[in-house]
Design a protein around this motif. Structure first.
Motif, PDB file in Angstrom:
ATOM      1  N   GLN A 144      -0.976   0.495  12.690  1.00  9.96           N
ATOM      2  CA  GLN A 144      -1.528  -0.215  11.541  1.00  9.96           C
ATOM      3  C   GLN A 144      -1.868  -1.658  11.907  1.00  9.96           C
TER       4      GLN A 144
ATOM      5  N   GLN B 237       0.847  -1.185   0.000  1.00 11.34           N
ATOM      6  CA  GLN B 237       0.000   0.000   0.000  1.00 11.34           C
ATOM      7  C   GLN B 237       0.892   1.248   0.000  1.00 11.34           C
TER       8      GLN B 237
ATOM      9  N   HIS C  88       3.484   2.002  12.371  1.00 13.38           N
ATOM     10  CA  HIS C  88       3.294   0.615  11.942  1.00 13.38           C
ATOM     11  C   HIS C  88       2.562  -0.201  13.013  1.00 13.38           C
TER      12      HIS C  88
ATOM     13  N   SER D 137       1.027   3.578   2.071  1.00 11.54           N
ATOM     14  CA  SER D 137       1.554   3.811   3.424  1.00 11.54           C
ATOM     15  C   SER D 137       2.821   3.009   3.672  1.00 11.54           C
ATOM     16  N   HIS D 138       2.912   1.809   3.066  1.00  6.51           N
ATOM     17  CA  HIS D 138       4.118   0.991   3.234  1.00  6.51           C
ATOM     18  C   HIS D 138       5.313   1.654   2.553  1.00  6.51           C
TER      19      HIS D 138
END
Length: 224
Positions: free
Chosen positions: A78, A12, A75, A14-15
């Motif tokens: 998440q 994604q 993270h 965000s990664h």
């Protein structure tokens, strides 16, 4: 006309952002850390001078630490969100292919891959994550815990010694310095080899930046 390959989403956005934060923070910490650890070395002494001296490198080192704690916190948030949405489970982390936790099957993959390197077995059939990717992932947790906590003790020694004995500062210095050197050596050897020098990845595995991978490549490299 050549048929276009289909792509699957591997990561994604965000990664990608988090990985960029890792790159920036790691390189900042590694460069400034080496100048502080080896101040008499000609190369690192020159680098320190270019950056503005030990006072400036100290500030930059702390900035890198803050970025590190930021991406770690994001993270972890998440992961909590994925758990609340029931996209991951405790049992799944110990059994499913989506898990990045090293499992017994990864040890089997490692042995199989070593036999493949020696020409005594076929290429292993990896799943969503390979054993070396899992090791990289878990190594970040280890590094942030050990290097991060020892770094906080050195950053705030007066506060730390309210709870800890004075000799803990010396222990933290040794742990922080040696573990950081070990982490830097690992990144610039094992991680760089897996990411850049493997035949399947050379000259660079771009999936973390493009966020996608050709389906044919995914089937070939990770048929499981």
């Amino acid at each position: 006309m050549e048929k276009q390959d289909q792509y699957i989403r591997r990561f994604q956005p965000s990664h990608t952002i988090l990985h960029l934060m890792v790159i920036v923070s790691f390189l900042t910490l590694a460069i400034t850390g080496m100048t502080l650890k080896f101040p008499d070395n000609f190369f690192f002494s020159a680098v320190s001078g270019l950056l503005g001296g030990p006072v400036v490198t100290g500030y930059l080192h702390r900035l890198g630490a803050m970025i590190t704690f930021a991406y770690a916190g994001i993270h972890l948030a998440q992961l909590v969100l994925l758990y609340k949405r029931k996209k991951i489970t405790i049992r799944g982390l110990l059994t499913e292919e989506y898990s990045l936790i090293p499992l017994p099957r990864d040890l089997i993959d490692l042995v199989h891959n070593l036999r493949y390197f020696l020409g005594k077995a076929e290429k292993p059939k990896f799943g969503r994550w390979t054993y070396w990717e899992k090791f990289d992932y878990m190594a970040v947790f280890w590094g942030i815990t050990v290097i991060g906590l020892s770094g906080l003790i050195l950053w705030f020694p007066e506060t730390a010694t309210i709870i800890l004995p004075g000799w803990a500062i010396n222990v933290a210095t040794i742990i922080h310095s040696d573990e950081a050197l070990l982490a830097t050596g690992f990144i610039f050897t094992i991680h760089f080899f897996n990411t850049h020098l493997r035949p399947e990845a050379f000259p660079m595995d771009k999936a973390i930046f493009t966020q996608r991978l050709p389906l044919s490549t995914f089937k070939e490299d990770r048929p499981r």
